[in-house]
Design an enzyme around this catalytic site. Structure first.
Site, PDB file in Angstrom:
ATOM      1  CG  ASN A 201      65.764  14.856 -41.927  1.00  0.00           C
ATOM      2  OD1 ASN A 201      65.246  13.935 -41.304  1.00  0.00           O
ATOM      3  ND2 ASN A 201      66.124  15.993 -41.339  1.00  0.00           N
TER       4      ASN A 201
ATOM      5  CE  LYS B   4      63.308  18.769 -41.638  1.00  0.00           C
ATOM      6  NZ  LYS B   4      63.751  20.099 -41.301  1.00  0.00           N
TER       7      LYS B   4
ATOM      8  CG  HIS C 204      68.824  17.839 -38.511  1.00  0.00           C
ATOM      9  ND1 HIS C 204      68.055  18.909 -38.113  1.00  0.00           N
ATOM     10  CD2 HIS C 204      68.665  17.737 -39.860  1.00  0.00           C
ATOM     11  CE1 HIS C 204      67.454  19.427 -39.179  1.00  0.00           C
ATOM     12  NE2 HIS C 204      67.815  18.744 -40.247  1.00  0.00           N
TER      13      HIS C 204
ATOM     14  CD  GLU D  10      64.624  20.225 -37.820  1.00  0.00           C
ATOM     15  OE1 GLU D  10      64.326  19.021 -37.821  1.00  0.00           O
ATOM     16  OE2 GLU D  10      64.424  20.968 -38.806  1.00  0.00           O
TER      17      GLU D  10
ATOM     18  CD  GLU E 253      70.927  19.882 -43.162  1.00  0.00           C
ATOM     19  OE1 GLU E 253      70.312  19.528 -44.165  1.00  0.00           O
ATOM     20  OE2 GLU E 253      70.488  19.753 -42.014  1.00  0.00           O
TER      21      GLU E 253
ATOM     22  N   GLY F 292      64.120  24.625 -43.427  1.00  0.00           N
ATOM     23  CA  GLY F 292      62.677  24.723 -43.252  1.00  0.00           C
ATOM     24  C   GLY F 292      62.149  26.146 -43.357  1.00  0.00           C
TER      25      GLY F 292
ATOM     26  CB  SER G 294      65.065  25.915 -48.206  1.00  0.00           C
ATOM     27  OG  SER G 294      64.532  26.162 -46.924  1.00  0.00           O
TER      28      SER G 294
HETATM   29  C1  PEP Z   1      66.806  19.181 -43.226  1.00  0.00           C
HETATM   30  O1  PEP Z   1      65.905  18.757 -42.518  1.00  0.00           O
HETATM   31  O2  PEP Z   1      67.937  18.688 -43.116  1.00  0.00           O
HETATM   32  C2  PEP Z   1      66.514  20.222 -44.197  1.00  0.00           C
HETATM   33  C3  PEP Z   1      67.481  20.680 -44.945  1.00  0.00           C
HETATM   34  O3  PEP Z   1      65.211  20.654 -44.248  1.00  0.00           O
HETATM   35  P1  PEP Z   1      64.567  21.573 -45.409  1.00  0.00           P
HETATM   36  O4  PEP Z   1      64.984  20.982 -46.716  1.00  0.00           O
HETATM   37  O5  PEP Z   1      63.095  21.479 -45.164  1.00  0.00           O
HETATM   38  O6  PEP Z   1      65.109  22.945 -45.213  1.00  0.00           O
END
Ligand code: PEP
Length: 257
Positions: free
Chosen positions: A13, A15, A98, A100, A170, A176, A216
């Site tokens: 992803n 972003k 997501h 975000e 998630e 992040g 992460s």
């Molecule tokens: C994500 O954007 O879905 C995500 C898991 O980000 P990160 O791996 O940076 O935590």
């Protein structure tokens, strides 16, 4: 069905990152790893990179996804992109709900459900994100939150359509932040999500569904997470922006190829 028979999907992803030249460079760097992958490799990229990604991934085995889609096919929705528009240009996957989007763009369980249906109607494979906030985990309501989000997202969706859905667990506190759920925490919630799916659609659909972990995930922790019985891949943010890191995760998902 056991884990070995389910499809493992490693999805990046990106972003709001990568201009078109930067996207082209990263895709070039990914091609070799993706060619030997023993799992499905997907890159979910900004709308402005979709055309570049669709064109440069032809014949490579890398699939392209968008990071969102609207629930209407067309109309007066300034700034939005429909699932039909994405499918028409060769996009195959789309991230829906997501955290975000939920946190910063007022995405709700209802709009997640509508976007998921629109994606399925257009022939896209939705990657539906669910996960608890830190305060919810501390209040011991992770399962309640995840069950609510999962059932809401799947409302009115047939068992046949559900076969094309991926759910990404998630935990919001791990996205992040560099804080990963432990292998056991991630496995516990992914197994719980599979139970929620089983209660709705039965064992066969639940056992066949790809359920990813995201938060992460990186070259160091990927192998442990991906070895878990109910974790069928990852949705990867930060580490998907670097070909070497993403490549290591793809290899971990391919049985350490
Ligand atoms: C994500 O954007 O879905 C995500 C898991 O980000 P990160 O791996 O940076 O935590």
């Amino acid at each position: 069905m056991n884990k070995a028979l389910r499809e493992t999907v490693i999805a990046g992803n990106w972003k709001m990152n990568k201009t078109r030249p930067e996207a082209a460079l990263l895709i070039e760097e990914l091609k070799n790893t993706a060619a030997g992958a023993g799992c499905e490799v997907v890159i979910c990229v900004p709308y402005t990179d979709l055309e570049t990604a669709v064109s440069l991934t032809k014949g490579t085995g890398i699939k392209v996804g968008a990071e969102n889609c609207h629930f209407k096919d067309s109309g007066a929705y300034t700034g939005e992109i429909s699932a039909l528009m994405l499918a028409e240009m060769g996009v195959e996957y789309v991230v829906i709900g997501h955290s975000e989007r939920r946190q910063y763009f007022a995405e709700t369980d209802l709009t997640v459900n509508r976007r998921t249906k629109a994606a399925l109607n257009a022939g896209l494979k939705p990657i539906v994100c669910v996960g608890e906030m830190l305060a919810e985990r501390e209040d011991l309501i992770t399962e309640d939150v995840v069950e609510l989000q999962t059932t809401a997202a799947l409302t009115g969706i047939s068992a046949k359509d559900a076969e094309n859905i991926i759910i990404a667990y998630e935990p919001v506190w791990a996205i992040g932040t560099g804080k990963t759920a432990t292998d056991e925490q991630a496995e516990e919630v992914c197994a719980f999500i599979r139970k929620v799916v089983e209660n709705k659609y039965g064992k066969d659909i639940a056992e066949g569904m790809t359920i990813q972990y995201g938060g992460s995930m990186n070259p160091k922790n990927a192998a442990g997470l991906l070895a878990k019985e109910n974790i069928d891949g990852g949705l990867i943010g930060g580490a998907s922006l670097n070909a070497s890191d993403f490549g290591i995760i793809i290899k971990a998902a391919s049985g350490g190829l």
